[in-house]
Design an enzyme around this catalytic site. Structure first.
Site, PDB file in Angstrom:
ATOM      1  CG  ASP A  32      -1.695  -1.272   1.416  1.00 15.03           C
ATOM      2  OD1 ASP A  32      -2.102  -1.859   0.405  1.00 15.03           O
ATOM      3  OD2 ASP A  32      -1.906  -1.679   2.575  1.00 15.03           O
ATOM      4  CD  GLU A 242      -8.863  -2.915  -1.090  1.00 21.00           C
ATOM      5  OE1 GLU A 242      -9.367  -3.042   0.041  1.00 21.00           O
ATOM      6  OE2 GLU A 242      -8.058  -3.746  -1.566  1.00 21.00           O
TER       7      GLU A 242
END
Ligand code: FUB
Length: 341
Positions: A32, A242
């Site tokens: 991420d 997301e």
């Protein structure tokens, strides 16, 4: 069929994939990556993946991260520094478990680290921590940001100095449990039962000048098709899942995100930070691993995408961050990236 976090995207490169880029760091697992340029240097704010021994499930319980390490590099392809622990879950007074994808911002001499973590009731909230150094250590505020929920904060400062936070993620990120505006603890694990309804939206809100609070209402980030119709829930190849990001290019606002269970990175373009955004296509094919999460920066006149895959471990929850170039075509579209060569 229920597609959970346990399902992996397959490389179409066969049993011996040839990866487009190499892991930026091999000593720890990272994912991420939210990249920013501060003081002429690239700082990467990733999740720090660990093997906590928790079996995979549809809630993403196996992503049981406990701290953040910040990485930096003076140049693309240069050495990467791991600055050690920047924030530990034990020093976040309200946190329960699972430190997921963070982001960072700078204002008036202070660096802000924004992070999602489940509170002591197992509800994801977004917290903020401060430091005078972009690499930390960061000190967390005693409470989550009031009115925050779900995961994956992405903080964007526009050219007029206004700062916005995009956030949210469905399934393990719990966004579907906030559909009425209040948290439904018995709510669904997925969005799969609302097929013909408009898809759940990522959220966007302006931040106050203190960077610690929301300024006004949280709004939906509406993504429409070329006819102006909002994308629907069953449109798994295109709908938001997301991992959102915002970058501005030639005066246009590029909202980029993961489609989750179809494993694409997609983009939609708008005329302002709030949207609506018109869906334009995918710009990265599935990586090895289930999750796909990215950030985009301009550095010394060139554009780059930071992303992750599971090259080092082959395991869904033990990922490694990477970088490659991102190209805007003359018509404003983004050139499709294949993470395999
Ligand atoms: O790293 C945990 C979660 O997986 C992130 O919050 C999502 O974006 C996905 O990458």
């Amino acid at each position: 069929m229920l597609h959970g976090y346990k399902v992996k995207a397959q490389s179409d490169a066969g049993s011996k994939p040839r990866y487009l880029s190499a892991p930026l760091i091999k000593s720890i697992y990272t994912a991420d990556p939210s990249a920013h340029v501060f003081n002429g240097k690239i700082y990467i704010y990733p999740s720090h993946d660990i093997d906590a021994g928790i079996p995979e499930n549809d809630n993403g319980d196996h992503f049981a991260m406990r701290d953040y390490h910040i990485l930096s590099m003076n140049k693309i392809d240069g050495p990467v520094t791991d600055h050690g622990i920047a924030l530990d879950i034990k020093n976040i007074p309200w946190a329960g478990r699972q430190l997921w994808a963070p982001d960072a911002a700078y204002k008036n001499g202070i660096y802000y680290l924004y992070f999602p973590v489940k509170d002591k009731h197992d509800v994801f909230r977004i917290g903020v921590a401060m430091s005078k150094n972009p690499a930390g250590p960061f000190k967390a505020e005693p409470h989550p940001i009031p009115g925050s929920f779900s995961i994956d904060p992405a903080v964007f400062t526009d050219t007029d100095g206004s700062t916005y936070m995009y956030f949210g993620g469905i399934w393990g990120g719990q966004l579907q449990r906030w559909a009425t505006g209040k948290y439904d603890a018995n709510g669904s694990k997925t969005d799969l039962m609302h097929d013909d309804e408009p898809a759940l939206s990522c959220k966007v809100v302006k931040l106050k000048n203190n960077m610690l609070e929301f300024n006004g209402k949280v709004r939906d980030v509406i993504i429409v098709d070329s006819l102006g119709k909002p994308l629907k829930t069953n449109d798994h190849n295109r709908r938001f899942f997301e991992g959102s990001w915002m970058h501005k290019y030639h005066g246009k606002y590029y909202f980029t995100y993961s489609t989750g269970d179809t494993h694409f990175l997609a983009y939609a373009i708008g005329n302002n930070p709030w949207g609506p955004f018109v869906y334009k296509g995918i710009f990265m094919k599935p990586v090895q691993g289930w999750t796909t999460h990215h950030s985009i920066i301009e550095f010394k006149g060139k554009w780059y995408i930071f992303y992750h895959d599971t090259e080092l471990s082959g395991k869904t929850h033990l990922r490694n961050v990477k970088v490659t170039t991102l190209q805007h075509n003359a018509d404003g579209s983004i050139k499709l990236i294949d993470p395999f060569i």
